[in-house]
Write a protein that holds these residues in place. Sequence first.
Motif, mmCIF file in Angstrom:
data_model
loop_
_atom_site.group_PDB
_atom_site.id
_atom_site.type_symbol
_atom_site.label_atom_id
_atom_site.label_comp_id
_atom_site.label_asym_id
_atom_site.label_seq_id
_atom_site.Cartn_x
_atom_site.Cartn_y
_atom_site.Cartn_z
ATOM 1 N N ARG A 2 0.838 -1.195 0.000
ATOM 2 C CA ARG A 2 0.000 0.000 0.000
ATOM 3 C C ARG A 2 0.874 1.247 0.000
ATOM 4 N NH1 ARG A 2 -3.539 -1.101 4.990
ATOM 5 N NH2 ARG A 2 -3.384 1.165 5.041
ATOM 6 N N PRO A 3 0.377 2.345 -0.599
ATOM 7 C CA PRO A 3 1.172 3.583 -0.662
ATOM 8 C C PRO A 3 1.642 4.075 0.703
ATOM 9 C CG PRO A 3 -0.737 3.762 -2.100
ATOM 10 C CD PRO A 3 -0.882 2.472 -1.337
ATOM 11 N N ASN A 4 0.790 3.992 1.726
ATOM 12 C CA ASN A 4 1.194 4.446 3.060
ATOM 13 C C ASN A 4 2.369 3.637 3.590
ATOM 14 O OD1 ASN A 4 -0.666 6.462 3.118
ATOM 15 N ND2 ASN A 4 -2.082 5.411 4.471
ATOM 16 N N ASN A 5 2.340 2.323 3.356
ATOM 17 C CA ASN A 5 3.444 1.470 3.805
ATOM 18 C C ASN A 5 4.726 1.785 3.044
ATOM 19 O OD1 ASN A 5 1.830 0.225 5.695
ATOM 20 N ND2 ASN A 5 1.320 -1.494 4.360
ATOM 21 N N LEU A 6 4.598 2.100 1.772
ATOM 22 C CA LEU A 6 5.765 2.467 0.975
ATOM 23 C C LEU A 6 6.400 3.751 1.523
ATOM 24 C CD1 LEU A 6 7.612 2.035 -1.460
ATOM 25 C CD2 LEU A 6 5.968 3.349 -2.823
ATOM 26 N N TRP A 7 5.584 4.753 1.833
ATOM 27 C CA TRP A 7 6.100 6.008 2.393
ATOM 28 C C TRP A 7 6.777 5.752 3.738
ATOM 29 C CZ3 TRP A 7 7.251 9.835 -0.474
ATOM 30 C CH2 TRP A 7 6.467 10.184 -1.569
ATOM 31 N N LYS A 8 6.198 4.874 4.550
ATOM 32 C CA LYS A 8 6.800 4.555 5.849
ATOM 33 C C LYS A 8 8.151 3.861 5.672
ATOM 34 C CE LYS A 8 2.525 4.566 8.425
ATOM 35 N NZ LYS A 8 1.483 3.815 9.121
ATOM 36 N N MET A 9 8.233 2.972 4.702
ATOM 37 C CA MET A 9 9.512 2.299 4.408
ATOM 38 C C MET A 9 10.557 3.320 3.953
ATOM 39 S SD MET A 9 9.605 -1.052 4.811
ATOM 40 C CE MET A 9 10.689 -1.682 3.557
ATOM 41 N N ILE A 10 10.154 4.219 3.079
ATOM 42 C CA ILE A 10 11.067 5.267 2.611
ATOM 43 C C ILE A 10 11.539 6.114 3.794
ATOM 44 C CG2 ILE A 10 11.197 7.401 1.246
ATOM 45 C CD1 ILE A 10 9.320 5.984 -0.798
ATOM 46 N N PHE A 11 10.615 6.450 4.684
ATOM 47 C CA PHE A 11 10.943 7.238 5.870
ATOM 48 C C PHE A 11 11.953 6.506 6.756
ATOM 49 C CE2 PHE A 11 10.049 8.603 10.271
ATOM 50 C CZ PHE A 11 10.368 9.951 10.156
ATOM 51 N N ILE A 12 11.737 5.227 6.993
ATOM 52 C CA ILE A 12 12.643 4.438 7.832
ATOM 53 C C ILE A 12 14.031 4.373 7.208
ATOM 54 C CG2 ILE A 12 13.117 2.085 8.674
ATOM 55 C CD1 ILE A 12 10.024 1.860 9.094
ATOM 56 N N VAL A 13 14.104 4.118 5.910
ATOM 57 C CA VAL A 13 15.398 4.080 5.217
ATOM 58 C C VAL A 13 16.085 5.439 5.311
ATOM 59 C CG1 VAL A 13 16.492 3.851 2.941
ATOM 60 C CG2 VAL A 13 14.781 2.186 3.678
ATOM 61 N N TYR A 14 15.329 6.513 5.123
ATOM 62 C CA TYR A 14 15.896 7.860 5.227
ATOM 63 C C TYR A 14 16.460 8.113 6.629
ATOM 64 C CZ TYR A 14 16.037 12.840 6.129
ATOM 65 O OH TYR A 14 16.435 14.081 6.549
ATOM 66 N N VAL A 15 15.709 7.765 7.667
ATOM 67 C CA VAL A 15 16.164 8.005 9.041
ATOM 68 C C VAL A 15 17.425 7.201 9.339
ATOM 69 C CG1 VAL A 15 15.566 7.673 11.484
ATOM 70 C CG2 VAL A 15 13.918 8.721 9.929
ATOM 71 N N VAL A 16 17.471 5.948 8.912
ATOM 72 C CA VAL A 16 18.668 5.121 9.127
ATOM 73 C C VAL A 16 19.867 5.741 8.415
ATOM 74 C CG1 VAL A 16 19.723 2.878 8.601
ATOM 75 C CG2 VAL A 16 17.420 2.983 9.573
ATOM 76 N N MET A 17 19.685 6.165 7.176
ATOM 77 C CA MET A 17 20.785 6.799 6.421
ATOM 78 C C MET A 17 21.206 8.104 7.093
ATOM 79 S SD MET A 17 21.110 5.051 3.191
ATOM 80 C CE MET A 17 21.627 6.294 2.108
#
Length: 158
Positions: A2-17
């Motif tokens: 789902r789009p919301n889950n995709l945005w959350k994944m992107i957010f998590i990857v961004y925060v880790v980076m």
Amino acid sequence: MRPNNLWKMIFIVYVVMLLLFVVIKFGDALETIARIKAGRELGIYNYDFSFRALAYYLKNINEPFAYRNIIGNTVVFVPLGFLIPIVTKNSSSFSRTLFICILSIVGIETFQLVTLVGFFDIADIILNTMGCFIGWMGFRVMLGKKHSHRAQRRSYQR
């Protein structure tokens, strides 16, 4: 996905980076800690509560170190300002997004101060916050286009 889950994944990857490359500085942390410890022994601490650094960057804006610092500290936080309203419920307001951004930025700066992996710098807080503001504006532009497309579709359906 789902789009919301995709945005959350992107957010998590961004925060880790962000944590690895900006906060901990990946491979440079041990050198930084040693340098800051040596400075502390001389009475030089890893914080700057003045606006000297920002004034110095602006005064020397044509120098590579200055614009690299200004642009780097701004651009790296654009995604935070863009993603926070997307991944948090009811946080699309500017004040709420700004509050979360500033809290995050001050948290990062404090972590760097306490753990000696960097400097607590007011200039960084200002530039990082500008990046969040730019990101939030990008979110608002995207939101406006999304709403205008929906309105157009509704008018065509009638």
